[in-house]
Write an enzyme that holds these catalytic residues in place. Sequence first.
Site, PDB file in Angstrom:
ATOM      1  N   ASP A  51      -3.819 -25.392 -16.645  1.00 40.04           N
ATOM      2  CA  ASP A  51      -3.270 -26.845 -17.145  1.00 40.04           C
ATOM      3  C   ASP A  51      -3.472 -26.752 -18.495  1.00 40.04           C
ATOM      4  O   ASP A  51      -3.333 -27.776 -19.276  1.00 40.04           O
ATOM      5  CB  ASP A  51      -3.941 -27.948 -16.404  1.00 40.04           C
ATOM      6  CG  ASP A  51      -5.700 -27.911 -16.445  1.00 40.04           C
ATOM      7  OD1 ASP A  51      -5.950 -26.868 -16.987  1.00 40.04           O
ATOM      8  OD2 ASP A  51      -6.127 -28.698 -15.932  1.00 40.04           O
ATOM      9  N   SER A  52      -3.972 -25.862 -19.345  1.00 40.37           N
ATOM     10  CA  SER A  52      -3.967 -25.557 -20.522  1.00 40.37           C
ATOM     11  C   SER A  52      -2.741 -25.475 -21.231  1.00 40.37           C
ATOM     12  O   SER A  52      -2.483 -25.705 -22.593  1.00 40.37           O
ATOM     13  CB  SER A  52      -4.770 -24.279 -20.844  1.00 40.37           C
ATOM     14  OG  SER A  52      -4.373 -23.094 -20.481  1.00 40.37           O
ATOM     15  N   ASP A  90      -3.038 -24.226 -11.651  1.00 36.57           N
ATOM     16  CA  ASP A  90      -4.155 -25.115 -11.864  1.00 36.57           C
ATOM     17  C   ASP A  90      -3.379 -26.432 -11.113  1.00 36.57           C
ATOM     18  O   ASP A  90      -2.449 -26.835 -11.354  1.00 36.57           O
ATOM     19  CB  ASP A  90      -4.424 -25.616 -13.344  1.00 36.57           C
ATOM     20  CG  ASP A  90      -5.530 -24.803 -13.718  1.00 36.57           C
ATOM     21  OD1 ASP A  90      -6.526 -24.484 -12.569  1.00 36.57           O
ATOM     22  OD2 ASP A  90      -5.599 -24.715 -14.944  1.00 36.57           O
ATOM     23  N   LYS A 120      -5.838 -23.342  -7.970  1.00 35.19           N
ATOM     24  CA  LYS A 120      -7.103 -23.552  -8.777  1.00 35.19           C
ATOM     25  C   LYS A 120      -7.439 -25.132  -9.174  1.00 35.19           C
ATOM     26  O   LYS A 120      -6.612 -25.768  -9.475  1.00 35.19           O
ATOM     27  CB  LYS A 120      -7.411 -22.786  -9.905  1.00 35.19           C
ATOM     28  CG  LYS A 120      -8.608 -22.973 -10.867  1.00 35.19           C
ATOM     29  CD  LYS A 120      -8.772 -22.087 -11.823  1.00 35.19           C
ATOM     30  CE  LYS A 120      -8.283 -22.379 -13.101  1.00 35.19           C
ATOM     31  NZ  LYS A 120      -9.048 -23.394 -13.748  1.00 35.19           N
ATOM     32  N   GLU A 122     -10.854 -27.838 -10.350  1.00 41.08           N
ATOM     33  CA  GLU A 122     -11.978 -27.642 -10.974  1.00 41.08           C
ATOM     34  C   GLU A 122     -13.252 -28.576 -10.200  1.00 41.08           C
ATOM     35  O   GLU A 122     -12.804 -29.750  -9.607  1.00 41.08           O
ATOM     36  CB  GLU A 122     -11.955 -28.654 -12.353  1.00 41.08           C
ATOM     37  CG  GLU A 122     -11.044 -27.768 -13.297  1.00 41.08           C
ATOM     38  CD  GLU A 122     -11.049 -28.257 -14.625  1.00 41.08           C
ATOM     39  OE1 GLU A 122     -11.443 -29.555 -14.938  1.00 41.08           O
ATOM     40  OE2 GLU A 122     -10.137 -27.756 -15.616  1.00 41.08           O
ATOM     41  N   GLU A 189     -16.591 -21.134 -16.668  1.00 32.01           N
ATOM     42  CA  GLU A 189     -16.176 -21.447 -18.196  1.00 32.01           C
ATOM     43  C   GLU A 189     -17.378 -21.846 -19.042  1.00 32.01           C
ATOM     44  O   GLU A 189     -18.057 -22.932 -18.813  1.00 32.01           O
ATOM     45  CB  GLU A 189     -15.090 -22.525 -18.141  1.00 32.01           C
ATOM     46  CG  GLU A 189     -14.712 -22.639 -19.909  1.00 32.01           C
ATOM     47  CD  GLU A 189     -13.175 -23.455 -19.779  1.00 32.01           C
ATOM     48  OE1 GLU A 189     -12.688 -23.618 -18.715  1.00 32.01           O
ATOM     49  OE2 GLU A 189     -12.956 -23.814 -20.731  1.00 32.01           O
TER      50      GLU A 189
HETATM   51  O1  KIV Z   1      -6.121 -23.984 -17.720  1.00 26.82           O
HETATM   52  C1  KIV Z   1      -6.799 -23.100 -18.237  1.00 26.82           C
HETATM   53  O2  KIV Z   1      -6.250 -22.238 -19.130  1.00 26.82           O
HETATM   54  C2  KIV Z   1      -8.012 -22.583 -17.671  1.00 26.82           C
HETATM   55  C3  KIV Z   1      -8.835 -21.221 -18.007  1.00 26.82           C
HETATM   56  C4  KIV Z   1      -9.317 -21.712 -19.343  1.00 26.82           C
HETATM   57  C5  KIV Z   1      -9.515 -20.637 -17.032  1.00 26.82           C
HETATM   58  O3  KIV Z   1      -8.517 -22.989 -16.541  1.00 26.82           O
END
Ligand code: KIV
Length: 271
Positions: A51-52, A90, A120, A122, A189
């Site tokens: 989600d980055s 994510d 994934k 959090e 992280e």
């Molecule tokens: O969204 C992302 O890029 C991440 C990584 C930093 C692990 O969750």
Amino acid sequence: MSVHKEIKKVTTNVLQEMKRSGEKISMLTAYDYTMARIVDSAGIDVLLVGDSASNVMAGHETTLPITLDQMIYHASSVVRAVNRALIIVDLPFGTYQGNSKEALNSSIKIMKESGAHAVKLEGGMEVTESIQRILTAGIPVMGHLGLTPQSIYKFGTYTVRAKEELEAKKLIEDAHALEKAGCFAIVLEKIPAKLAEQVAKELTIPVIGIGAGGGVDGQVLVFHDMVGLNNEFNPRFLRRYLNLYEEIQGAVKSYITDVKSKDFPNANEQY
Ligand code: KIV
């Protein structure tokens, strides 16, 4: 050491085997077809449609605004490019927290519409019910602890997490809870290297670090950061392998000069 180079398709079982045999797992983010094709052909083990994308692709300040449909758009572009890597997506903010039924529905939508291999999310103990519910549909789940960017307004800053004993103890408990709930791996992280190493030793599932030192089972970086497309983000943990920001800017400047001076196109560059 790369005992798994010959693997045609990386699966969650392959990652587990890598941990057992001591081969480090390589992981990068990917958001689009063209870059994912290059990174997969180089032999990366895992691609994370993170989600980055909210930051590096869309220019938002945080990861909070990106939607489920936008994540599916990025993920399906990556899926079309990849032959070997395991592709994890994510679950974006607001599509799983506090509601395990919604977590299951969001995960099913991602898997059905993108063709990715896993999701994934959090969080620690507070998301174990969601993890167990997602697993009932046969969808592999990766956890994410430490600095969890979807909680940035709770933390207030992007500084190192779990430096104090109480938070470190909670992180270890959360890591065990994620493993018990059925996660096939977790990301840690921006936490102290010693703590990350301890977690990797205590868990049987792979632990992938970002800013978590070398004592874990693998490393992940944001692709745009490691190739230097973004020259404003300079955390200590980042190793830049290229400086593409300046390379691309230089190429564009040369192109502009060539167009303005009528050097481009020349006689061989036209019909
Ligand atoms: O969204 C992302 O890029 C991440 C990584 C930093 C692990 O969750």
